[in-house]
Design an enzyme around this catalytic site. Structure first.
Site, mmCIF file in Angstrom:
data_model
loop_
_atom_site.group_PDB
_atom_site.id
_atom_site.type_symbol
_atom_site.label_atom_id
_atom_site.label_comp_id
_atom_site.label_asym_id
_atom_site.label_seq_id
_atom_site.Cartn_x
_atom_site.Cartn_y
_atom_site.Cartn_z
ATOM 1 N N LYS A 76 5.670 5.876 0.913
ATOM 2 C CA LYS A 76 4.261 6.267 1.122
ATOM 3 C C LYS A 76 3.881 7.419 0.200
ATOM 4 O O LYS A 76 4.625 8.395 0.077
ATOM 5 C CB LYS A 76 4.019 6.649 2.585
ATOM 6 C CG LYS A 76 2.560 6.924 2.878
ATOM 7 C CD LYS A 76 2.260 6.931 4.351
ATOM 8 C CE LYS A 76 0.795 7.242 4.623
ATOM 9 N NZ LYS A 76 -0.128 6.248 4.030
ATOM 10 N N HIS A 115 6.348 7.841 8.252
ATOM 11 C CA HIS A 115 6.160 6.589 7.503
ATOM 12 C C HIS A 115 7.366 6.344 6.593
ATOM 13 O O HIS A 115 8.135 7.258 6.303
ATOM 14 C CB HIS A 115 4.893 6.649 6.646
ATOM 15 C CG HIS A 115 3.630 6.446 7.434
ATOM 16 N ND1 HIS A 115 3.025 7.464 8.130
ATOM 17 C CD2 HIS A 115 2.874 5.339 7.658
ATOM 18 C CE1 HIS A 115 1.938 6.997 8.738
ATOM 19 N NE2 HIS A 115 1.830 5.710 8.472
HETATM 20 P P1 NAD Z 1 1.978 -0.745 -2.023
HETATM 21 O O1 NAD Z 1 2.255 0.306 -3.032
HETATM 22 O O2 NAD Z 1 3.081 -1.578 -1.469
HETATM 23 O O3 NAD Z 1 0.882 -1.759 -2.593
HETATM 24 C C1 NAD Z 1 -0.247 -1.394 -3.332
HETATM 25 C C2 NAD Z 1 -0.516 -2.518 -4.335
HETATM 26 O O4 NAD Z 1 -1.775 -2.247 -4.966
HETATM 27 C C3 NAD Z 1 0.557 -2.590 -5.432
HETATM 28 O O5 NAD Z 1 0.956 -3.934 -5.599
HETATM 29 C C4 NAD Z 1 -0.163 -2.049 -6.660
HETATM 30 O O6 NAD Z 1 0.294 -2.626 -7.880
HETATM 31 C C5 NAD Z 1 -1.610 -2.451 -6.356
HETATM 32 N N1 NAD Z 1 -2.575 -1.602 -7.084
HETATM 33 C C6 NAD Z 1 -2.510 -0.278 -7.306
HETATM 34 N N2 NAD Z 1 -3.564 0.137 -8.027
HETATM 35 C C7 NAD Z 1 -4.306 -0.972 -8.276
HETATM 36 C C8 NAD Z 1 -5.514 -1.193 -8.979
HETATM 37 N N3 NAD Z 1 -6.133 -0.207 -9.631
HETATM 38 N N4 NAD Z 1 -6.026 -2.465 -9.001
HETATM 39 C C9 NAD Z 1 -5.384 -3.480 -8.370
HETATM 40 N N5 NAD Z 1 -4.212 -3.325 -7.705
HETATM 41 C C10 NAD Z 1 -3.692 -2.077 -7.649
HETATM 42 O O7 NAD Z 1 1.199 0.004 -0.846
HETATM 43 P P2 NAD Z 1 0.931 -0.520 0.636
HETATM 44 O O8 NAD Z 1 2.004 -0.010 1.538
HETATM 45 O O9 NAD Z 1 0.613 -1.982 0.620
HETATM 46 O O10 NAD Z 1 -0.378 0.319 0.987
HETATM 47 C C11 NAD Z 1 -1.565 0.168 0.222
HETATM 48 C C12 NAD Z 1 -2.623 1.121 0.756
HETATM 49 O O11 NAD Z 1 -2.995 0.725 2.092
HETATM 50 C C13 NAD Z 1 -2.144 2.572 0.872
HETATM 51 O O12 NAD Z 1 -3.221 3.435 0.575
HETATM 52 C C14 NAD Z 1 -1.754 2.683 2.341
HETATM 53 O O13 NAD Z 1 -1.770 4.003 2.828
HETATM 54 C C15 NAD Z 1 -2.840 1.837 2.962
HETATM 55 N N6 NAD Z 1 -2.565 1.322 4.304
HETATM 56 C C16 NAD Z 1 -3.631 1.243 5.151
HETATM 57 C C17 NAD Z 1 -3.467 0.697 6.408
HETATM 58 C C18 NAD Z 1 -4.679 0.538 7.293
HETATM 59 O O14 NAD Z 1 -4.542 0.016 8.418
HETATM 60 N N7 NAD Z 1 -5.871 0.913 6.821
HETATM 61 C C19 NAD Z 1 -2.216 0.255 6.831
HETATM 62 C C20 NAD Z 1 -1.128 0.336 5.938
HETATM 63 C C21 NAD Z 1 -1.329 0.867 4.666
#
Ligand code: NAD
Length: 243
Positions: free
Chosen positions: A136, A132
Site C-alpha cells: 500500500k 494494510h
Molecule cells: P495496485 O497497485 O495493485 O493497482 C493499481 C493499478 O493501476 C496498477 O495495475 C497500475 O499499473 C495501474 N495504474 C497506475 N497509474 C495508472 C494510470 N495513470 N493509468 C492507468 N492505470 C494506472 O493497487 P490496488 O491495491 O489495486 O489499489 C488501487 C487503488 O484503489 C489504491 O489507491 C487503493 O488505495 C484503492 N483502494 C480503494 C478501495 C475502496 O474501496 N475504495 C479498496 C481497495 C483499494
C-alpha cells in the site's frame, strides 16, 4: 447489461472487479486500461467507468468520462484537496461517485463512529489504527481518513484542524480534542480498521476487518449500476447503500 470500463485493470482491485463481473449477468467488462492506455476509447465504449488506479490517473480519467458523457466510480485513495476539487468540477457535468471504501460494513461503521463521537463529547480521546498489505502506497489509508472525517463531523469540528499523525519521540502527548492516526503495513492484509474512543477508566472499540478485496469489488460494481443514468453530481456510497 451495463458495460463497465476498468481503469487500473491489472492491479489488485482491477482484477477483483473483473472477477466480480465475470459472475454477474447485469454488468460486464467492455474494456480495460492500464498506465499509458487510451482512456478516451475506453470511455466511449463503456456505460460506466470504474477507476482503482493512482491519483496521477485522475485528470485523464475525469476528462475521458466527461468527453464521452459517462458516469465514473472513483475508488482510488490518497487524493489531494486539489484532486477532490477536480472531482467536484467534473461532477457539474457528469455523475461521479467517489468513496475511499466501497464496503457496506465500513460505511455503516462510519455512521456508528459519527454517532459515538457526537454522544461522547470531547472528553473522550479518538484514535484510529489501520493495517494494510505491504504494497500500500498511501498512509493513513483513505478509509482511516473517512472514519476520521466521520468522527470530526460527529464532534462538529474539522479533521484538518484536529488530525494527529505519525507521533515519534519526546513531547508527543496528544492535543485535547485531537483525532490520532496510526498505520501498520505488512503481509497481505486487505484492510483492518479500529476506532478507539478512550475515556477516563473505560474505552469503546469499533472496528472492521476486510477478509478479502471481493467486498470492495462488489461495492464498486453495485455503485456503478446505481450510478448509471443518474443526473450530474457528486455521490457517495451512503447514497448507494441508503445510509
Ligand atoms: P495496485 O497497485 O495493485 O493497482 C493499481 C493499478 O493501476 C496498477 O495495475 C497500475 O499499473 C495501474 N495504474 C497506475 N497509474 C495508472 C494510470 N495513470 N493509468 C492507468 N492505470 C494506472 O493497487 P490496488 O491495491 O489495486 O489499489 C488501487 C487503488 O484503489 C489504491 O489507491 C487503493 O488505495 C484503492 N483502494 C480503494 C478501495 C475502496 O474501496 N475504495 C479498496 C481497495 C483499494
Amino acid at each position: 447489461m451495463i458495460g463497465i470500463g476498468i481503469v487500473g485493470a491489472a492491479g489488485r482491485m482491477g482484477r477483483a472487479i473483473a472477477a466480480e463481473l465475470s459472475g454477474r449477468d447485469d454488468a460486464r467488462v467492455t474494456a480495460t486500461a492500464e498506465r499509458g492506455g487510451d482512456l478516451d476509447a475506453l470511455a466511449r465504449g463503456a456505460n460506466v467507468l470504474i477507476d482503482f488506479s493512482s491519483p496521477d490517473a485522475l485528470p485523464a480519467v475525469l476528462d475521458a468520462a466527461r468527453g464521452a458523457a459517462v458516469p465514473v466510480v472513483i475508488g482510488t485513495t490518497g487524493l489531494s484537496a486539489a484532486e477532490h476539487e477536480a472531482i467536484d468540477a467534473a461532477a457539474r457535468e457528469i455523475a461521479v461517485l467517489q468513496a475511499a471504501n466501497m464496503s457496506l460494513g465500513v460505511n455503516l461503521l462510519a455512521a456508528l463512529v459519527r454517532e459515538a463521537a457526537a454522544r461522547l463529547g470531547p472528553g473522550w480521546d479518538i484514535e484510529i489504527a489501520e493495517m494494510h498489505h505491504r504494497h500500500k502506497v498511501d498512509a493513513p489509508s483513505g478509509t482511516a481518513l473517512l472514519l476520521g472525517e466521520a468522527a470530526a463531523a460527529g464532534r462538529g469540528i474539522t479533521l484538518a484542524g484536529h488530525s494527529e499523525r505519525g507521533r515519534d519521540g519526546i513531547g508527543e502527548t496528544r492535543a485535547e480534542g485531537a483525532i490520532g492516526f496510526a498505520s501498520l503495513r505488512g503481509g497481505s492484509v486487505a484492510g483492518d480498521h479500529l476506532v478507539v474512543l478512550a475515556g477516563e477508566g473505560e474505552r469503546i472499540e469499533l472496528g472492521h476487518r476486510a477478509e478479502s478485496r471481493a467486498i470492495f469489488a462488489r461495492g464498486a460494481v453495485q455503485a456503478a449500476l446505481w450510478l448509471h443514468g443518474k443526473a450530474p453530481g457528486r455521490y457517495s456510497m451512503n447514497d448507494v447503500l441508503g445510509l
